[in-house]
Write a protein that holds these residues in place. Structure first.
Motif, PDB file in Angstrom:
ATOM      1  N   GLU A   1      -2.149 -13.384   0.384  1.00 13.90           N
ATOM      2  CA  GLU A   1      -2.161 -11.926   0.336  1.00 13.90           C
ATOM      3  C   GLU A   1      -1.537 -11.399  -0.951  1.00 13.90           C
TER       4      GLU A   1
ATOM      5  N   GLN B   1      -4.443   0.551  -0.919  1.00 20.20           N
ATOM      6  CA  GLN B   1      -5.343   1.682  -1.160  1.00 20.20           C
ATOM      7  C   GLN B   1      -4.691   2.717  -2.077  1.00 20.20           C
TER       8      GLN B   1
ATOM      9  N   ARG C   1      -7.518  -5.709  10.861  1.00 17.79           N
ATOM     10  CA  ARG C   1      -8.938  -5.638  10.522  1.00 17.79           C
ATOM     11  C   ARG C   1      -9.716  -6.816  11.106  1.00 17.79           C
TER      12      ARG C   1
ATOM     13  N   TRP D   1      -3.477  -9.087  -3.690  1.00 14.88           N
ATOM     14  CA  TRP D   1      -2.931  -7.835  -4.235  1.00 14.88           C
ATOM     15  C   TRP D   1      -2.958  -7.876  -5.764  1.00 14.88           C
TER      16      TRP D   1
ATOM     17  N   SER E   1     -12.672  -8.999  -5.010  1.00 15.78           N
ATOM     18  CA  SER E   1     -11.776  -8.134  -5.792  1.00 15.78           C
ATOM     19  C   SER E   1     -12.522  -7.585  -7.005  1.00 15.78           C
TER      20      SER E   1
ATOM     21  N   LEU F   1       0.194  -5.684   3.783  1.00 16.05           N
ATOM     22  CA  LEU F   1      -1.191  -6.121   3.641  1.00 16.05           C
ATOM     23  C   LEU F   1      -1.536  -7.167   4.695  1.00 16.05           C
TER      24      LEU F   1
ATOM     25  N   LEU G   1     -11.808  -5.575   2.248  1.00 12.14           N
ATOM     26  CA  LEU G   1     -10.670  -5.919   3.098  1.00 12.14           C
ATOM     27  C   LEU G   1     -11.132  -6.478   4.445  1.00 12.14           C
TER      28      LEU G   1
ATOM     29  N   ASP H   1      -2.204  -5.434   7.896  1.00 13.81           N
ATOM     30  CA  ASP H   1      -3.482  -4.727   7.820  1.00 13.81           C
ATOM     31  C   ASP H   1      -4.651  -5.693   7.996  1.00 13.81           C
ATOM     32  N   LEU H   2      -4.579  -6.873   7.360  1.00 17.64           N
ATOM     33  CA  LEU H   2      -5.658  -7.854   7.485  1.00 17.64           C
ATOM     34  C   LEU H   2      -5.757  -8.375   8.913  1.00 17.64           C
TER      35      LEU H   2
END
Length: 479
Positions: free
Chosen positions: A130, A42, A157, A134, A449, A150, A217, A153-154
Motif C-alpha cells: 500500500e 483522493q 472496497r 501511494w 497507477s 489506504l 482502487l 479503504d482497500l
C-alpha cells in the motif's frame, strides 16, 4: 576545509549529486506532508492534478518539436526496442542502475516506506504494498497513518466484488490455466466499473480521472479474492479465508491459505518489486494501450494480464525454477555434487545445445537486476541453508563469467526471475503454474497507477504509424 572537500566530492560525482538532490526533494516533500497531516489518497491527487496538467501543457508547448531519438530499421522490425515514444510517470528503468519508483531505488524504498511493524527501515521488515501504491500514484512518501487509511479503504472496497464473480470462477474447469481464469474473473468484475457508468452517463472529460481512480482502487482491492479463489479451487478445497486485521499482502496470504509470517514478508517484497518496470514492458504497455481507447481499468488491465500470460513475459520465473531443479536432479542421478564445477559443465552443455539460460539477460538492464539483489538479501536473511538457494547462489558466482566467455549475451547478469521461484518454493508454494497470477496481482499497482495519470493528463488514443516491408526497402534505397 572538510566541508569544502565534501561539497567538491559530491559535485564531482554525478551519482552522489543525483542522490543529494533526491534527498533534498524528499526532505522538502516530507515537511510539506507533515504540515498537511493525515490525508486520503483522493485528497492528495485532487491537489496535484491541476499543476500536473499545467506542467504537461507547458512541456508540450515549449519542447513539442524537439527530437528525442531516431528509429532504425532494426528497431522497427525488432519490436521497437529502445524507441522513446511513451510518457510514463511512475517509474524509470536505467540500464546501469535498474528501476526507480518515482525516483527512488529499491533500497531507497526499503528505507523510507512504512512497514507492517511501523516506521520505515529494513529492521522493521519489507515495505507495505500500500505504501508503494501511494508513492506510485502521488509521487509522495506516505506516513504510516496514511498507509493504514489506504489499507482500510482497500479492505472495504474488496467487499464490493460483484456477487456473480466467485460463482463464475467456481464453475470454471480446474485444468484451465490460472491466468486464463484470472482474466475471466477480472472481466466479470467489470460490471462494477464506475468509469464505464460515468462515461455512459455523459461525464465530462475533465472528470474522467475521478471515476478512473475509483476503478483503479477497486481493481487493486478485488484482485486478491479473484486470485485466491482460483488458487483454492484449482489446488485445494475452494475455501477462501480472510484476515482484514492484516495489511493487503498479509491478508492475501491468508486467502491463499498460508499463515506464516516469513511468507507474509516474502509476499510484501514480491508484490512490491513486481509492481512497475517503466511502461515499455508488455503488460504495462498493453494496459496503457487498451486504456487509451477509454476502456475502463477493468478491461484495460485484463489486456495487461493477457500480455503477462505470454511465455516471454510473466512465465519466466517458473522456467528458471524448472531449470534449477533440472540441475539438481541431473546431478543427483549422476551421483555428482552440485558445485561451481558441475554447474559450469551443465551450463556449457545447455549453451552448446543452442538453448537459452533462463533468468539471465534483460532487454534494458546491463547490470545485476536490483530486484534480484533484494531477493538474494531476503534469502540470506531468512533461508541461507535452503538447498535450491545454495544452487542459485553458486549459479550467480559462475554464470556471468560463462556468458561473457560465450559472447552472445549482451547482459550476462541475473534478472528478477532468477530468484523469485526459489523463494516461493522454499515456503511450500510449489504450484509454479500459478506464479504468474502473483505477478499479475502486483503489476496492477504500477500499470493502473499510470492509467490514472493517463486520464488525469488527458493523454490521447495511442496510434503509432506502421510501415510495410516494401516501404522500408524503397525508403532506404532512396537515401
Amino acid at each position: 576545509m572538510m566541508g569544502i572537500a565534501v561539497c567538491r566530492n559530491i559535485f564531482l560525482s554525478p551519482i552522489n549529486f543525483t542522490t543529494m538532490l533526491s534527498k533534498i526533494s524528499f526532505a522538502s516533500r516530507t515537511l510539506a506532508r507533515n504540515a498537511r497531516g493525515v490525508a486520503t489518497i483522493q485528497e492528495v491527487l485532487k491537489s496535484q492534478v491541476p499543476q500536473k496538467q499545467a506542467d504537461l501543457l507547458a512541456l508540450k508547448k515549449e519542447h513539442g518539436d524537439k527530437v528525442l531519438g531516431e528509429v532504425t530499421v532494426d528497431q522497427c522490425i525488432g519490436g521497437a526496442r529502445g524507441v522513446k515514444c511513451m510518457l510514463w510517470e511512475t517509474s524509470n528503468l536505467d540500464a546501469e542502475e535498474g528501476i526507480r519508483f518515482r525516483g527512488h531505488t529499491i533500497p531507497d524504498c526499503q528505507q523510507i516506506l512504512p512497514t507492517f511493524k511501523g516506521p520505515a527501515g529494513p529492521e522493521n521488515g519489507e515495505p507495505l504494498l500500500e505504501s508503494l501504491f501511494w508513492l506510485l500514484l502521488t509521487s509522495e512518501v506516505p506516513t504510516k497513518a496514511e498507509v493504514d487509511g489506504l489499507t482500510a479503504d482497500l479492505h472495504k472496497r474488496a467487499a464490493s466484488l460483484p456477487s456473480h464473480v466467485v460463482p463464475l470462477l467456481n464453475s470454471l474447469p480446474k485444468d484451465m490455466h490460472p491466468m486464463t481464469q484470472f482474466t475471466i474473473g477480472l472481466n466479470a468484475a467489470q460490471t462494477g466499473s464506475a468509469f464505464a457508468k460515468a462515461y455512459q452517463d455523459g461525464a465530462p472529460k475533465t472528470e474522467y480521472h475521478e471515476y478512473v481512480l475509483e476503478d483503479v482502487l477497486n481493481v487493486v482491492a478485488q484482485l486478491p479474492e479473484i486470485a485466491a479463489t482460483i488458487y483454492r479451487n484449482v489446488y485445494f478445497d475452494g475455501v477462501v479465508s480472510k484476515d482484514t486485521s492484516l495489511d493487503y499482502s498479509g491478508n492475501f496470504c491468508r486467502m491463499l491459505g498460508y499463515d506464516d509470517k516469513g511468507f507474509d514478508e516474502l509476499m510484501r517484497l514480491y508484490l512490491c518489486i513486481h509492481t512497475d518496470h517503466e511502461g515499455g514492458n508488455a503488460s504495462a504497455h498493453a494496459t496503457h494501450l487498451v486504456g487509451s481507447t477509454l476502456s475502463d481499468p477493468y478491461l484495460a488491465y485484463a489486456g495487461g494480464l493477457n500480455a503477462l500470460a505470454g511465455p516471454l513475459h510473466g512465465l519466466a520465473n517458473q522456467e528458471v525454477l524448472g531449470w534449477i531443479q533440472g540441475i539438481q536432479k541431473q546431478m543427483a542421478d549422476e551421483g555428482k555434487e552440485v558445485n561451481a564445477e558441475t554447474i559450469t559443465q551443465f551450463t556449457w552443455d545447455t549453451l552448446n545445445a543452442k538453448k537459452v539460460i533462463p533468468g539471465y539477460g534483460h532487454a534494458v538492464l546491463r547490470k545485476t537486476d536490483p530486484r534480484y539483489s533484494c531477493q538474494r538479501e531476503f534469502a540470506l536473511k531468512h533461508m541461507p541453508d535452503d538447498e535450491l538457494f545454495k544452487i542459485v547462489s553458486t549459479i550467480y558466482e559462475v554464470m556471468p563469467g560463462i556468458l561473457t566467455e560465450h559472447g552472445k549475451t549482451k547482459n550476462p547478469y541475473p534478472n528478477v526471475d532468477s530468484h523469485s521461484g526459489v523463494l516461493l518454493w522454499h515456503y511450500g508454494f510449489t504450484q509454479f503454474q500459478y506464479y504468474t497470477v502473483l505477478f499479475g496481482v502486483s503489476r496492477a499497482v504500477g500499470a493502473l497507477s499510470q492509467l490514472y495519470w493517463d486520464r488525469a493528463l488527458g493523454l490521447p488514443l495511442e496510434r503509432p504509424k506502421s510501415v510495410t516491408p516494401e516501404f522500408i526497402k524503397k525508403f532506404c534505397e532512396s537515401q
